[in-house]
Design a protein around this motif. Structure first.
Motif, mmCIF file in Angstrom:
data_model
loop_
_atom_site.group_PDB
_atom_site.id
_atom_site.type_symbol
_atom_site.label_atom_id
_atom_site.label_comp_id
_atom_site.label_asym_id
_atom_site.label_seq_id
_atom_site.Cartn_x
_atom_site.Cartn_y
_atom_site.Cartn_z
ATOM 1 N N PRO A 219 0.856 -0.919 -0.288
ATOM 2 C CA PRO A 219 0.163 0.043 -0.257
ATOM 3 C C PRO A 219 1.207 1.528 0.140
ATOM 4 C CG PRO A 219 -0.886 -1.879 1.372
ATOM 5 C CD PRO A 219 0.446 -2.250 0.658
ATOM 6 N N GLU A 220 1.856 1.061 0.508
ATOM 7 C CA GLU A 220 2.879 2.197 0.429
ATOM 8 C C GLU A 220 4.170 1.925 -0.169
ATOM 9 O OE1 GLU A 220 6.041 2.635 4.690
ATOM 10 O OE2 GLU A 220 3.805 2.280 4.540
ATOM 11 N N LYS A 221 3.997 1.274 -1.125
ATOM 12 C CA LYS A 221 5.027 0.565 -2.504
ATOM 13 C C LYS A 221 6.418 0.316 -1.382
ATOM 14 C CE LYS A 221 3.099 2.847 -6.489
ATOM 15 N NZ LYS A 221 3.049 4.089 -7.079
ATOM 16 N N ALA A 222 6.107 -0.581 -0.607
ATOM 17 C CA ALA A 222 7.661 -0.628 -0.228
ATOM 18 C C ALA A 222 7.313 -2.068 0.730
ATOM 19 C CB ALA A 222 7.205 0.595 0.890
ATOM 20 N N ILE A 223 8.753 -2.493 1.483
ATOM 21 C CA ILE A 223 8.412 -3.388 1.619
ATOM 22 C C ILE A 223 9.638 -3.734 3.360
ATOM 23 C CG2 ILE A 223 8.257 -5.491 0.252
ATOM 24 C CD1 ILE A 223 11.634 -6.064 0.270
ATOM 25 N N TYR A 224 9.385 -3.696 4.053
ATOM 26 C CA TYR A 224 10.291 -3.298 5.719
ATOM 27 C C TYR A 224 11.136 -4.922 5.668
ATOM 28 C CZ TYR A 224 7.910 0.580 6.307
ATOM 29 O OH TYR A 224 7.506 2.300 6.338
ATOM 30 N N LEU A 225 12.076 -5.201 6.521
ATOM 31 C CA LEU A 225 12.611 -6.781 6.480
ATOM 32 C C LEU A 225 14.317 -6.528 6.997
ATOM 33 C CD1 LEU A 225 15.264 -7.461 3.015
ATOM 34 C CD2 LEU A 225 14.168 -5.016 3.451
ATOM 35 N N LYS A 226 14.499 -7.277 7.780
ATOM 36 C CA LYS A 226 15.594 -7.242 8.504
ATOM 37 C C LYS A 226 15.951 -9.304 8.599
ATOM 38 C CE LYS A 226 13.470 -8.561 13.335
ATOM 39 N NZ LYS A 226 13.727 -8.079 14.337
#
Length: 410
Positions: A304-311
């Motif tokens: 929805p915000e054109k992103a991914i969050y990763l670790k």
């Protein structure tokens, strides 16, 4: 050890369909907290979830961020739904057949956990042309498409085997330890920019589809190993795509950079596949990132915000292996109760030891195949590198036995 057999990369050639305002497609999560959680099971590094369509009993679907729409792969379901036989839709994907014909279920309702989809187009293959079941070792009814990735925040927890969907960004969960990376969205699918550095220090830009329906680490499309100076490589069958059996050249990428994440010596598959508008950029490599990389991270898909969050997760530094036994089995419950060898990779230990395509494996390390499911047979054939395996098989009505050691051939 995770075996790498079936590669399930599926692309929909969509059509533009007009619907009335009262039948607009929608997805929603019931409950006040705007969240739903549901389990998945892993089979050969492929995510499988239970989905209900039009109130029918749960069906088993591959949870696939690399395929836009939801597809039922067995025509036996045609009589169970309201199918529009006058409108044919054609799909194309990996494999060496022409595009395949499907029919559409008009205005289907979907349930996945507490997530509901209304007036969702679902497609059913008109012919039984996919053998996904026999590659994974379980019955698969279809592919659950990527549209919900664009609607919700999606968290796939490979540790607990749970998938979480959120209406809104889960601010408290996505903390400072996660890295935010932009993705471009095309037909509900997310593409991530990356860089590839080969042994000759040549640098290539790549736009890679985030693909939970693929179990190989990286796929490069419409390029050859020689183009990236990838040596050595082998030729192998990987599984089934929408357009038939998939054959590939398998090697290793010396260096893959995803932002600041440096992935070394990963497996890469070079595939021929139809080119979409999104993938027509001649200045960048095109391909996919599959579960063999994705499971090594903790990822929130924030389309929805054109992103991914990763670790990075605990498996981030695990070595990469290609299908250690290099055998693809198909269900073949004859009177012998064994499993048929559909293919063996070139130069692989079982091939050198004498196993051939068409042999029927009836015993693996003391386990009779008629007593174990295909999933367990695959696990037995994919022990740790360096381990020995004994295999008894039948060829031309003659029983034979071989022993070989699992060794890396790329």
């Amino acid at each position: 050890m995770r075996s790498i057999f079936a590669l399930l990369l599926l692309y929909l050639l969509t059509c533009n369909c007009q619907v009335s305002a009262s039948n607009i497609k929608s997805y929603s999560i019931s409950g006040k907290d705007g969240k739903t959680t549901f389990p998945f099971r892993l089979f050969n590094n492929i995510l499988v979830v239970d989905v209900a369509i039009d109130g029918k009993d749960s069906m088993k679907f591959i949870f696939d961020s690399g395929c836009k729409s939801t597809i039922i792969i067995h025509p036996k379901w045609l009589d169970s739904f309201n199918v529009n036989y006058n409108k044919k839709i054609f799909f194309a994907g990996l494999g060496y057949k022409d595009s395949i014909e499907t029919y559409r279920i008009d205005g289907a309702s979907l349930s996945l956990g507490n997530m509901k989809g209304e007036h969702v187009p679902v497609y059913i293959l008109s012919r039984d042309s996919m053998n996904i079941d026999t590659y994974l070792g379980i019955d698969i009814d279809g592919i659950f498409g990527a549209e919900i990735f664009e609607k919700f925040y999606v968290h796939i927890n490979y540790k607990t085997h749970q998938i979480e969907l959120y209406n809104k960004k889960p601010e408290k969960k996505i903390n400072r330890h996660y890295t935010r990376l932009p993705v471009s969205i095309y037909k509900s699918k997310g593409y991530l920019n990356s860089m590839i550095l080969n042994k000759s220090t040549q640098l290539f830009s790549a736009e890679l589809l985030l693909d939970t329906g693929a179990n190989v680490a990286v796929i490069i499309k419409n390029k050859e190993p020689e183009d990236l100076k990838v040596q050595p490589y082998i030729e192998a069958e990987l599984g089934e795509g929408l357009s038939g059996t998939m054959y590939s050249k398998i090697g290793r990428l010396s260096n893959l950079f995803i932002d600041t994440f440096h992935i070394k010596n990963t497996i890469v598959s070079f595939q021929e596949t139809p080119i979409t508008i999104k993938e027509s950029n001649e200045d960048a490599l095109n391909g996919n990132i599959g579960n063999e990389i994705l499971y090594r991270f903790d990822i929130f898909y924030a389309y929805p915000e054109k992103a991914i969050y990763l670790k990075p997760g605990k498996h981030y530094h695990d070595p990469y292996y290609f299908n250690v036994s290099n055998i693809i089995l198909l269900e073949n419950r004859t009177h012998n109760g064994g499993y048929l060898v559909k293919s063996i990779a070139s130069q692989s230990p079982p091939l050198i030891a004498g196993l051939q395509k068409g042999d029927e494996i009836i015993r693996i390390d003391g386990y009779d195949c008629h007593r174990i499911p295909l999933e367990d047979a695959l696990l037995l054939l994919n022990k740790r590198m360096g381990k020995k395996i004994s295999v008894t098989f039948i060829r031309n009505h003659v029983k034979q036995k071989i022993t070989y050691k699992l060794e890396s051939i790329i």
